[in-house]
Design a protein around this motif. Structure first.
Motif, PDB file in Angstrom:
ATOM      1  N   SER A  99     -23.928  38.164 -40.055  1.00  0.00           N
ATOM      2  CA  SER A  99     -24.126  37.281 -38.902  1.00  0.00           C
ATOM      3  C   SER A  99     -23.251  36.030 -38.951  1.00  0.00           C
ATOM      4  N   ASP A 100     -23.264  35.333 -40.094  1.00  0.00           N
ATOM      5  CA  ASP A 100     -22.542  34.059 -40.135  1.00  0.00           C
ATOM      6  C   ASP A 100     -21.480  33.989 -41.228  1.00  0.00           C
ATOM      7  N   GLY A 101     -21.310  35.071 -41.965  1.00  0.00           N
ATOM      8  CA  GLY A 101     -20.271  35.078 -42.982  1.00  0.00           C
ATOM      9  C   GLY A 101     -20.591  34.276 -44.226  1.00  0.00           C
ATOM     10  N   SER A 102     -21.820  33.830 -44.365  1.00  0.00           N
ATOM     11  CA  SER A 102     -22.176  33.091 -45.572  1.00  0.00           C
ATOM     12  C   SER A 102     -22.064  34.010 -46.780  1.00  0.00           C
ATOM     13  N   THR A 103     -21.700  33.416 -47.894  1.00  0.00           N
ATOM     14  CA  THR A 103     -21.389  34.218 -49.080  1.00  0.00           C
ATOM     15  C   THR A 103     -22.197  33.791 -50.303  1.00  0.00           C
ATOM     16  N   TYR A 104     -22.288  34.719 -51.229  1.00  0.00           N
ATOM     17  CA  TYR A 104     -22.916  34.477 -52.525  1.00  0.00           C
ATOM     18  C   TYR A 104     -21.973  34.999 -53.595  1.00  0.00           C
ATOM     19  N   TYR A 105     -21.887  34.274 -54.686  1.00  0.00           N
ATOM     20  CA  TYR A 105     -21.118  34.732 -55.839  1.00  0.00           C
ATOM     21  C   TYR A 105     -21.922  34.520 -57.110  1.00  0.00           C
ATOM     22  N   ASP A 106     -21.861  35.492 -57.994  1.00  0.00           N
ATOM     23  CA  ASP A 106     -22.430  35.292 -59.316  1.00  0.00           C
ATOM     24  C   ASP A 106     -21.613  34.217 -60.033  1.00  0.00           C
ATOM     25  N   ASP A 107     -22.264  33.453 -60.869  1.00  0.00           N
ATOM     26  CA  ASP A 107     -21.575  32.367 -61.578  1.00  0.00           C
ATOM     27  C   ASP A 107     -20.371  32.866 -62.372  1.00  0.00           C
ATOM     28  N   SER A 108     -20.449  34.075 -62.874  1.00  0.00           N
ATOM     29  CA  SER A 108     -19.385  34.586 -63.731  1.00  0.00           C
ATOM     30  C   SER A 108     -18.075  34.846 -62.982  1.00  0.00           C
ATOM     31  N   VAL A 109     -18.135  34.896 -61.640  1.00  0.00           N
ATOM     32  CA  VAL A 109     -16.932  35.205 -60.874  1.00  0.00           C
ATOM     33  C   VAL A 109     -16.534  34.085 -59.910  1.00  0.00           C
ATOM     34  N   LYS A 110     -17.332  33.028 -59.832  1.00  0.00           N
ATOM     35  CA  LYS A 110     -17.024  31.928 -58.920  1.00  0.00           C
ATOM     36  C   LYS A 110     -15.653  31.344 -59.234  1.00  0.00           C
ATOM     37  N   GLY A 111     -14.888  31.130 -58.175  1.00  0.00           N
ATOM     38  CA  GLY A 111     -13.556  30.574 -58.347  1.00  0.00           C
ATOM     39  C   GLY A 111     -12.492  31.613 -58.643  1.00  0.00           C
ATOM     40  N   ARG A 112     -12.902  32.837 -58.934  1.00  0.00           N
ATOM     41  CA  ARG A 112     -11.940  33.903 -59.250  1.00  0.00           C
ATOM     42  C   ARG A 112     -11.983  35.035 -58.226  1.00  0.00           C
TER      43      ARG A 112
END
Length: 125
Positions: free
Chosen positions: A54-67
């Motif tokens: 719907s709005d494109g909001s995202t989630y990332y696991d801490d281990s992959v954030k920024g990568r």
């Protein structure tokens, strides 16, 4: 039966990049959220990233954030996972999975209804 098809896996050296793609096979998939999961040998499957329809909001696991970056191309009915600065610990089978359209935001990517067969990602020198 809904089927998601992943592509783009392979073997890459540490520090390298890969882009995974996921699309439903032969039809337009209606979903509330779609994401990427991975399972390494001897470990449980874990959620890597998720994106709302719907709005494109995202989630990332801490281990992959920024990568890692998840994105979607609605015109192509395809979801991508751009993986940069890959590490050996990213080695796993990566699965694409989607929630049915009626799933509420709180439950996005917690127990997906549709799954792909997986694609192997190996990070090794």
């Amino acid at each position: 039966q809904v089927q998601l098809v992943e592509s783009g896996g392979g073997t890459v050296q540490p520090g390298g990049s890969l882009r995974l793609s996921c699309a439903p096979s032969g039809f337009i998939l209606d979903y509330s959220a779609i994401g990427w999961f991975r399972q390494a040998p001897g470990k449980e499957r874990e959620a890597v990233s998720c994106i709302s329809s719907s709005d494109g909001s995202t989630y990332y696991d801490d281990s992959v954030k920024g990568r890692f970056t998840i994105s979607r191309d609605n015109a192509k009915n395809t979801v991508y996972l751009q993986m940069n600065s890959l590490k050996p610990e990213d080695t796993a089978v990566y699965y694409c999975a989607a929630d049915a359209p009626e799933v509420q935001p709180y439950y996005y990517c917690s127990a997906p209804d549709y799954w792909g067969q997986g694609t192997q990602v190996t990070v090794s020198s």
